[in-house]
Design an enzyme around this catalytic site. Structure first.
Site, PDB file in Angstrom:
ATOM      1  N   LYS A 100       0.825  -1.230   0.000  1.00 27.75           N
ATOM      2  CA  LYS A 100       0.000   0.000   0.000  1.00 27.75           C
ATOM      3  C   LYS A 100       0.841   1.255   0.000  1.00 27.75           C
ATOM      4  O   LYS A 100       0.465   2.278  -0.544  1.00 27.75           O
ATOM      5  CB  LYS A 100      -0.985  -0.008   1.170  1.00 27.75           C
ATOM      6  CG  LYS A 100      -0.377  -0.112   2.523  1.00 27.75           C
ATOM      7  CD  LYS A 100      -1.110  -1.110   3.368  1.00 27.75           C
ATOM      8  CE  LYS A 100      -0.264  -2.357   3.378  1.00 27.75           C
ATOM      9  NZ  LYS A 100      -0.863  -3.572   3.656  1.00 27.75           N
ATOM     10  N   GLU A 124      -4.953  -5.508  -5.611  1.00 26.49           N
ATOM     11  CA  GLU A 124      -6.132  -5.779  -4.778  1.00 26.49           C
ATOM     12  C   GLU A 124      -5.763  -5.963  -3.302  1.00 26.49           C
ATOM     13  O   GLU A 124      -6.502  -5.532  -2.405  1.00 26.49           O
ATOM     14  CB  GLU A 124      -6.837  -7.042  -5.306  1.00 26.49           C
ATOM     15  CG  GLU A 124      -8.103  -7.419  -4.594  1.00 26.49           C
ATOM     16  CD  GLU A 124      -9.217  -6.380  -4.717  1.00 26.49           C
ATOM     17  OE1 GLU A 124      -9.602  -6.054  -5.845  1.00 26.49           O
ATOM     18  OE2 GLU A 124      -9.689  -5.884  -3.668  1.00 26.49           O
ATOM     19  N   VAL A 127      -5.405  -2.994  -0.128  1.00 25.25           N
ATOM     20  CA  VAL A 127      -6.452  -2.464   0.753  1.00 25.25           C
ATOM     21  C   VAL A 127      -7.312  -3.621   1.239  1.00 25.25           C
ATOM     22  O   VAL A 127      -7.787  -4.429   0.440  1.00 25.25           O
ATOM     23  CB  VAL A 127      -7.364  -1.459   0.010  1.00 25.25           C
ATOM     24  CG1 VAL A 127      -8.444  -0.923   0.951  1.00 25.25           C
ATOM     25  CG2 VAL A 127      -6.550  -0.310  -0.562  1.00 25.25           C
ATOM     26  N   GLY A 129      -6.626  -6.350   2.863  1.00 27.45           N
ATOM     27  CA  GLY A 129      -6.084  -7.724   2.873  1.00 27.45           C
ATOM     28  C   GLY A 129      -6.860  -8.641   1.956  1.00 27.45           C
ATOM     29  O   GLY A 129      -6.844  -8.491   0.730  1.00 27.45           O
ATOM     30  N   ILE A 131     -10.077  -8.912   1.625  1.00 31.98           N
ATOM     31  CA  ILE A 131     -11.425  -8.455   1.237  1.00 31.98           C
ATOM     32  C   ILE A 131     -11.411  -8.005  -0.222  1.00 31.98           C
ATOM     33  O   ILE A 131     -10.607  -7.146  -0.588  1.00 31.98           O
ATOM     34  CB  ILE A 131     -11.884  -7.249   2.097  1.00 31.98           C
ATOM     35  CG1 ILE A 131     -11.769  -7.559   3.589  1.00 31.98           C
ATOM     36  CG2 ILE A 131     -13.293  -6.826   1.731  1.00 31.98           C
ATOM     37  CD1 ILE A 131     -12.002  -6.351   4.486  1.00 31.98           C
ATOM     38  N   GLY A 182       1.246 -11.075  17.267  1.00 28.91           N
ATOM     39  CA  GLY A 182       1.778 -10.938  15.901  1.00 28.91           C
ATOM     40  C   GLY A 182       0.958 -10.012  15.019  1.00 28.91           C
ATOM     41  O   GLY A 182       1.186  -9.922  13.811  1.00 28.91           O
ATOM     42  N   GLU A 185       3.467  -4.774  14.702  1.00 25.52           N
ATOM     43  CA  GLU A 185       4.905  -4.953  14.504  1.00 25.52           C
ATOM     44  C   GLU A 185       5.645  -4.502  15.774  1.00 25.52           C
ATOM     45  O   GLU A 185       5.086  -3.790  16.600  1.00 25.52           O
ATOM     46  CB  GLU A 185       5.382  -4.052  13.364  1.00 25.52           C
ATOM     47  CG  GLU A 185       4.540  -4.122  12.136  1.00 25.52           C
ATOM     48  CD  GLU A 185       5.199  -4.905  11.030  1.00 25.52           C
ATOM     49  OE1 GLU A 185       6.417  -5.114  11.117  1.00 25.52           O
ATOM     50  OE2 GLU A 185       4.487  -5.311  10.105  1.00 25.52           O
ATOM     51  N   LYS A 200      -4.300   3.502   2.688  1.00 25.00           N
ATOM     52  CA  LYS A 200      -5.464   2.817   2.115  1.00 25.00           C
ATOM     53  C   LYS A 200      -6.522   3.828   1.680  1.00 25.00           C
ATOM     54  O   LYS A 200      -7.195   3.648   0.659  1.00 25.00           O
ATOM     55  CB  LYS A 200      -6.012   1.804   3.113  1.00 25.00           C
ATOM     56  CG  LYS A 200      -5.007   0.668   3.368  1.00 25.00           C
ATOM     57  CD  LYS A 200      -5.372  -0.168   4.571  1.00 25.00           C
ATOM     58  CE  LYS A 200      -4.344  -1.258   4.831  1.00 25.00           C
ATOM     59  NZ  LYS A 200      -4.491  -1.883   6.147  1.00 25.00           N
ATOM     60  N   GLY A 298      -3.116 -10.395   7.627  1.00 25.60           N
ATOM     61  CA  GLY A 298      -2.819 -11.815   7.879  1.00 25.60           C
ATOM     62  C   GLY A 298      -2.288 -12.484   6.629  1.00 25.60           C
ATOM     63  O   GLY A 298      -2.613 -12.095   5.502  1.00 25.60           O
TER      64      GLY A 298
HETATM   65  N1  HSE Z   1      -0.814  -3.715   9.690  1.00 18.58           N
HETATM   66  C1  HSE Z   1      -1.965  -3.744   8.835  1.00 18.58           C
HETATM   67  C2  HSE Z   1      -3.233  -3.873   9.677  1.00 18.58           C
HETATM   68  C3  HSE Z   1      -1.830  -4.901   7.877  1.00 18.58           C
HETATM   69  O1  HSE Z   1      -3.127  -4.055  10.891  1.00 18.58           O
HETATM   70  O2  HSE Z   1      -4.335  -3.746   9.164  1.00 18.58           O
HETATM   71  C4  HSE Z   1      -2.473  -4.699   6.579  1.00 18.58           C
HETATM   72  O3  HSE Z   1      -2.175  -3.465   5.999  1.00 18.58           O
END
Ligand code: HSE
Length: 410
Positions: A100, A124, A127, A129, A131, A182, A185, A200, A298
Site C-alpha cells: 500500500k 487488490e 487495501v 487484505g 477483502i 503478531g 509490529e 489505504k 494476515g
Molecule cells: N498492519 C496492517 C493492519 C496490515 O493491521 O491492518 C495490513 O495493511
C-alpha cells in the site's frame, strides 16, 4: 505454462508461494494453464523448504528472464520496490503488489507505465487484505458515481481499541497483546499513528474518485492519545471509538480525506466490526451504502488476494485491465474546509462549579446530551451539529481547562 516470480518471502510472500505451490491444481484449472513459481527473490536464506531451490538474491535474474511474465512484489516499503516494479513493467512483465505504501505514493505513475507497456499493474491486496474491494468498486459499482468511502481500514488498531472497549485494557497493555499475537509490529508506528490506514484511504479515494490523493494530503491522526477514560466516556453515550478512514467527494469536484479516531454509535454497522477485521462502506449514488467486510490482514487472507491478481494477470497477458486514475494536484484535497458535524468533548477543571456555570452559559442547557461528574470534575458531552469553526470558537472559552475533543460519525 506461465512463469511467475515472487519478490519478498516475508509473511505475505511465503503465503503467496505456499498457495501457488500447494494449490497448483485448482489454480491450473481456473487459469487453464499451470503457473510455475520460477524465482523467489529474498536476501535471506530459506533452507529446508520444499521450494528452497527457487530462491535468488539478484533482482536482475528476474528482470532479464523473458520467460517470467508475472511478478508479485510483496517486499513492502517504497524503495527498492518502486525501482524493481518500474523496471519489471518496462520490461513487459505484469506486476501485482500488496504494498500500500508503494501504491499510495506512486500508483498513478506505475499505472501509466503499465499502460505504456501494455501490461497490468494490480494491487487488490493493498487495501483490506483478503477483502475483495478494489475490483468490486471499479467493476461491480461502475454504474455509480461514488460519493463517499469510509471504514475501518486497519486491523491492528481495531484490535487494540476492541480490547480497550471490551476488556477494559489500557492502551499500552492492548498494544503489547497485539504485538504478542503478531498483529502489531515491533515498531507499531505505521499502524497506531494511522499511516497504514492513510495509505489505504489514498488508494480507495484514487480509485473511487479518479484522481490520486497523496498520503501527505490526508489529515491523519492515530489512536495513541485515546485513553481508557475516553473509551468509557464514549460508552456512556452509547458509542464506541474506532479509527475511521474516510474520503468524500465535494460538490465542487474536490475531495476531503482523513483518518482519525471517531465516535461511532453502537447502532451503526461499523461499531460491530471487531478484532482485526476491516469493513469498508462505499456509497454509490445508485446503490447507497455497500459494505465490504473481512480479514484485513494476515498471511493467508492477504496472499489470497495477491494470488488472485497473479491469476488475473496470467489470464490477461494480452489484454489490459482497466484500473486507473489521473495524477493528483495540490488543491484537489480540500482539508481546510469547515466541516459540519458533532464533536465529542471532555472538559475538566479543578474549579468544577465555575466550569459548570461557564459550560451552560457557552453551550446552553438543552438540545444536546451531557454528563456532569463532580467527582472527576469533568463534563462530557456531544455538541449539536454545527460547523467545526463555531464549535472551536466556543471551546476557546475553556482555554484554562483540560479540553479533549474526538470527532463523531453521529
Ligand atoms: N498492519 C496492517 C493492519 C496490515 O493491521 O491492518 C495490513 O495493511
Amino acid at each position: 505454462m506461465i512463469n511467475v516470480a515472487i519478490m519478498g518471502h516475508g509473511v505475505v510472500g511465503s503465503g503467496v508461494a505456499e498457495i501457488l505451490i500447494n494449490h497448483s491444481d485448482r489454480i491450473t484449472e481456473k487459469v487453464k494453464t499451470p503457473l510455475n513459481v520460477k524465482y523467489i527473490l529474498d536476501l535471506r536464506d530459506f533452507d529446508g523448504l520444499s521450494y528452497s531451490d527457487k530462491f535468488i538474491k539478484d533482482f536482475n535474474i528476474i528482470l532479464n528472464d523473458s520467460e517470467v511474465k508475472v511478478v508479485a512484489e510483496v517486499m513492502g516499503g517504497v524503495n527498492p520496490a518502486y525501482d524493481f516494479v518500474k523496471s519489471c513493467l518496462k520490461a513487459g512483465k505484469s506486476v501485482v503488489t500488496s504494498n500500500k505504501e508503494l501504491v499510495a505514493a506512486k500508483g498513478a505513475e506505475l499505472i501509466k507505465i503499465a499502460e505504456e507497456n501494455n501490461v497490468n499493474f494490480l494491487f487488490e491486496a493493498s487495501v483490506g487484505g483478503g477483502i475483495p474491494i478494489l475490483r468490486p468498486m471499479v467493476q461491480c459499482l461502475a454504474a455509480n458515481e461514488i460519493t463517499e468511502i469510509s471504514g475501518i481500514l486497519n486491523g491492528t488498531t481495531n484490535y487494540i481499541l476492541n480490547k480497550m472497549i471490551v476488556d477494559n485494557m489500557d492502551f499500552d497493555s492492548a498494544l503489547k497483546l497485539a504485538q504478542d499475537k503478531g498483529y502489531a509490529e515491533k515498531n507499531p508506528a505505521a499502524d497506531i499513528e494511522g499511516h497504514d490506514a492513510c495509505r489505504k484511504v489514498c488508494i480507495l479515494a484514487a480509485l473511487g474518485f479518479g484522481k490520486h490523493v497523496y498520503p501527505e494530503q490526508v489529515k491523519t491522526e492515530g489512536i495513541t492519545d485515546i485513553t481508557l477514560d475516553d473509551v468509557e466516556a464514549a460508552d456512556t453515550f452509547g458509542c464506541v471509538i474506532k479509527l475511521i478512514g474516510q474520503a468524500k467527494k465535494l460538490a465542487d469536484g474536490r475531495v476531503t480525506a482523513h483518518v482519525r479516531p471517531t465516535l461511532v454509535s453502537r447502532d451503526h454497522i461499523l461499531s460491530g466490526v471487531n478484532g482485526v477485521f476491516n469493513a469498508i462502506l462505499v456509497n454509490g449514488d445508485q446503490t447507497g451504502d455497500v459494505m465490504f467486510y473481512g480479514k484485513g490482514a494476515g498471511k493467508e487472507a492477504t496472499a489470497s488476494a495477491v494470488v488472485a491478481d497473479i491469476m488475473d494477470c496470467a489470464k490477461h497477458l494480452e489484454a489490459r485491465k482497466y484500473l486507473s486514475w489521473e495524477d493528483g494536484s495540490d488543491n484537489y484535497v480540500a482539508n481546510d474546509i469547515d466541516e459540519k458535524g458533532k464533536l465529542f468533548v471532555r472538559l475538566k477543571s479543578d474549579n468544577y462549579d465555575e466550569l459548570v456555570t461557564r459550560f451552560h452559559s457557552v453551550f446552553g442547557t438543552e438540545g444536546f446530551h451531557y454528563v456532569k461528574n463532580q467527582f472527576t470534575k469533568e463534563i462530557t458531552f456531544i455538541t449539536e451539529e454545527d460547523f467545526e469553526s463555531n464549535i472551536n470558537k466556543k471551546l476557546a472559552e475553556f482555554k484554562d481547562c483540560q479540553v479533549k475533543t474526538i470527532h463523531t460519525m453521529l
